[in-house]
Design a protein around this motif. Sequence first.
Motif, PDB file in Angstrom:
ATOM      1  N   LEU A  90       0.821  -1.200   0.000  1.00 56.74           N
ATOM      2  CA  LEU A  90       0.000   0.000   0.000  1.00 56.74           C
ATOM      3  C   LEU A  90       0.860   1.258   0.000  1.00 56.74           C
ATOM      4  N   LEU A  91       1.879   1.288   0.843  1.00 55.85           N
ATOM      5  CA  LEU A  91       2.751   2.470   0.873  1.00 55.85           C
ATOM      6  C   LEU A  91       3.569   2.573  -0.408  1.00 55.85           C
ATOM      7  N   ARG A  92       3.991   1.425  -0.941  1.00 54.04           N
ATOM      8  CA  ARG A  92       4.721   1.467  -2.213  1.00 54.04           C
ATOM      9  C   ARG A  92       3.850   2.055  -3.321  1.00 54.04           C
ATOM     10  N   ALA A  93       2.549   1.744  -3.298  1.00 55.52           N
ATOM     11  CA  ALA A  93       1.649   2.274  -4.318  1.00 55.52           C
ATOM     12  C   ALA A  93       1.554   3.786  -4.236  1.00 55.52           C
ATOM     13  N   THR A  94       1.569   4.343  -3.017  1.00 49.32           N
ATOM     14  CA  THR A  94       1.502   5.797  -2.895  1.00 49.32           C
ATOM     15  C   THR A  94       2.758   6.451  -3.450  1.00 49.32           C
ATOM     16  N   VAL A  95       3.909   5.829  -3.232  1.00 54.26           N
ATOM     17  CA  VAL A  95       5.153   6.379  -3.784  1.00 54.26           C
ATOM     18  C   VAL A  95       5.142   6.271  -5.302  1.00 54.26           C
ATOM     19  N   ARG A  96       4.646   5.148  -5.824  1.00 52.92           N
ATOM     20  CA  ARG A  96       4.545   5.022  -7.284  1.00 52.92           C
ATOM     21  C   ARG A  96       3.660   6.105  -7.870  1.00 52.92           C
ATOM     22  N   ALA A  97       2.568   6.417  -7.165  1.00 52.22           N
ATOM     23  CA  ALA A  97       1.674   7.468  -7.660  1.00 52.22           C
ATOM     24  C   ALA A  97       2.420   8.792  -7.753  1.00 52.22           C
ATOM     25  N   ALA A  98       3.195   9.112  -6.730  1.00 54.19           N
ATOM     26  CA  ALA A  98       3.968  10.356  -6.767  1.00 54.19           C
ATOM     27  C   ALA A  98       4.985  10.336  -7.904  1.00 54.19           C
ATOM     28  N   GLU A  99       5.559   9.172  -8.174  1.00 55.71           N
ATOM     29  CA  GLU A  99       6.519   9.071  -9.278  1.00 55.71           C
ATOM     30  C   GLU A  99       5.859   9.340 -10.627  1.00 55.71           C
ATOM     31  N   ARG A 100       4.536   9.113 -10.721  1.00 57.93           N
ATOM     32  CA  ARG A 100       3.811   9.422 -11.960  1.00 57.93           C
ATOM     33  C   ARG A 100       3.389  10.880 -12.025  1.00 57.93           C
ATOM     34  N   GLY A 101       3.665  11.644 -10.975  1.00 51.90           N
ATOM     35  CA  GLY A 101       3.250  13.039 -10.941  1.00 51.90           C
ATOM     36  C   GLY A 101       1.969  13.293 -10.191  1.00 51.90           C
TER      37      GLY A 101
ATOM     38  N   ASP B 151      12.500  14.755  -5.787  1.00 54.20           N
ATOM     39  CA  ASP B 151      11.644  15.816  -6.300  1.00 54.20           C
ATOM     40  C   ASP B 151      10.265  15.278  -6.669  1.00 54.20           C
ATOM     41  N   LEU B 152       9.611  14.609  -5.691  1.00 53.95           N
ATOM     42  CA  LEU B 152       8.297  14.024  -5.904  1.00 53.95           C
ATOM     43  C   LEU B 152       7.219  14.894  -5.259  1.00 53.95           C
ATOM     44  N   PRO B 153       6.013  14.921  -5.818  1.00 48.92           N
ATOM     45  CA  PRO B 153       4.897  15.666  -5.214  1.00 48.92           C
ATOM     46  C   PRO B 153       4.248  14.874  -4.083  1.00 48.92           C
ATOM     47  N   LEU B 154       5.056  14.512  -3.108  1.00 51.16           N
ATOM     48  CA  LEU B 154       4.637  13.673  -1.987  1.00 51.16           C
ATOM     49  C   LEU B 154       4.955  14.394  -0.690  1.00 51.16           C
ATOM     50  N   THR B 155       3.973  14.496   0.197  1.00 48.47           N
ATOM     51  CA  THR B 155       4.167  15.133   1.494  1.00 48.47           C
ATOM     52  C   THR B 155       3.489  14.302   2.566  1.00 48.47           C
ATOM     53  N   ALA B 156       4.126  14.183   3.715  1.00 49.41           N
ATOM     54  CA  ALA B 156       3.551  13.454   4.849  1.00 49.41           C
ATOM     55  C   ALA B 156       3.678  14.304   6.092  1.00 49.41           C
ATOM     56  N   ARG B 157       2.753  14.126   7.028  1.00 49.05           N
ATOM     57  CA  ARG B 157       2.828  14.842   8.293  1.00 49.05           C
ATOM     58  C   ARG B 157       1.989  14.160   9.361  1.00 49.05           C
ATOM     59  N   LEU B 158       2.220  14.582  10.608  1.00 53.71           N
ATOM     60  CA  LEU B 158       1.408  14.137  11.722  1.00 53.71           C
ATOM     61  C   LEU B 158       0.228  15.086  11.893  1.00 53.71           C
ATOM     62  N   ALA B 159      -0.908  14.536  12.260  1.00 51.30           N
ATOM     63  CA  ALA B 159      -2.103  15.349  12.465  1.00 51.30           C
ATOM     64  C   ALA B 159      -1.977  16.176  13.736  1.00 51.30           C
ATOM     65  N   GLU B 160      -2.487  17.402  13.676  1.00 50.12           N
ATOM     66  CA  GLU B 160      -2.545  18.286  14.838  1.00 50.12           C
ATOM     67  C   GLU B 160      -4.016  18.635  15.071  1.00 50.12           C
ATOM     68  N   PRO B 161      -4.695  17.961  16.005  1.00 50.89           N
ATOM     69  CA  PRO B 161      -6.143  18.102  16.143  1.00 50.89           C
ATOM     70  C   PRO B 161      -6.626  19.510  16.493  1.00 50.89           C
TER      71      PRO B 161
END
Length: 540
Positions: free
Chosen positions: A394-405, A437-447
């Motif tokens: 599942l996580l690999r799929a998200t990185v692949r998506a970013a690699e496609r733009g 240089d991928l359009p991928l960003t991750a963060r922790l939630a701040e409620p």
Amino acid sequence: MPHSRFDPWPVLAAVFALGVAATVAAPVTAATTPTPPAIVGAVPNPAVDGDTGEFVVVAVPKAAANWTLSDGETTVSLPTDPAERPGTRFAVGDDPNATRRLAEVPVLGVSRLSLSNAGERLTLRRDGAVVARLDYRDAPEGERLVVEGDGRRWRPVGFEPRAVRTHGTARVRGFLLPDSPEVPLDTLRGAERRLLLAGYTFTSERVADALVAAAERGVRVRVLVDADPVGGRSARGAAALDRLANAGIEVSVLGGPHARFEYHHPKYAVVDDRALVLSENWKPAGVGGRSSRGWGVVVDSRSVADDLAGLFRNDASGRDAIPWRRHRRGKRFDAGAAANGTYPSRIDPLTATGRVRVLTAPGNAESAVVRMIDDADDRVDVIQPSIGRRDGPLLRATVRAAERGVRVRVLLSGAWYVAEENDALVDWLNGIAERRDLPLTARLAEPRGRYEKVHAKGVVADDTVIVGSLNWNANAVADNREVAVAVRSDDLATHFREAFAADWAGDTGRTTWVLAAGALAALLVAIVIARKTVRFGDRR
């Protein structure tokens, strides 16, 4: 089930086939006939005294004769006359009555067949020539051997994999928690004919009120929850189930020595011709709106409702479905505090139409979600309490998506019991994005007072939103019973994406795409029961 079985690190395939062969995997059904003769399955170690009912499943052409099956020490002959065989695919055992309770194919009784639990080499011959072999070692109790491609595994007897179920267009109401706790409660209160509730844990007095009231007005109500949730069952939870059982409601727990799943972890209900599917447990912290950020949908569709009703009946009819009153005998339950937070309602529910697919685990959920992410062209947003190993599909799929733009965002819980591992994963993902240089960003939630912690398990991939109980770890996709729905709807996808954006930004109510830095949530006062507890995603 012992908690020591949990291990979030092994990568396990999600697709399961009942039948196995040395070279070709195929479902063990009476209607399926493989091209080559084969040994297509084995249950050497049934969970009964003396291994009564053990069997081997073979597939042989109807017209062919002179077949034998051997374990190296004993050889049994199959009937020479094809008319005496129960088909082209059948189970071979020396206690046909016991085998019929375990096998899903016709049974052929033979004079003797003894399979070693420590291991065997099973050989199928015709006219003395070997045509197929199947080897195994250390047969686990109550499981059957499965071969998928080049790999092999054991699966519980009685587990049947499902394909993704595709349904037509339906009216779907999307909602968030803790913003709209009235939506799931009002849905349950509206039951007129049937109410089937499946869950992991159950402690909500308000939900219990709705179920008891439904039973009193003649609705058939059934409840199925996990037998041994992480950290044990609280006295509050036991009292809630006692109340349901005392009202004449059929309450069962799934688990024990014959368990088909590591945990019964779905959160859904069938209410007449509607299906309620959500990420939250039946407790104040979840459906009560007292703590967790959760996602949910109500699908107004008889087809979807009947589909989940069939799943419920299947899960509730196995040997591992134990009546609650029998399960609770002699047990003591510790007091547990219920969540009592209050949070503002900032995001209203939205009703739209969309095409619905039902996903389940084990079996199809992981591969289906991977395909939806792989098909995305524009945006993918993922919200999870935590994510397992970094090289999971599942996580690999998200990185692949970013690699496609594709623009990808991953939002994880900042709750203290997962903050360290989630923070490390966020740094890793953002590091990949920066280096490549991928359009991928991750963060922790701040409620920021909008909820206490993230418990949602959701994806928005272009015009499709996925909502349900599926955590992104190996146990969830391969060992737990999980249920999710994928709804293809521009309006509903926009609704959940805007809610995601507000949580992403840590707003007090506005919706924005500003990519501000994430931060850890305030520490909660709780006790860590075990590392497994904090990794499972159902802490409260």
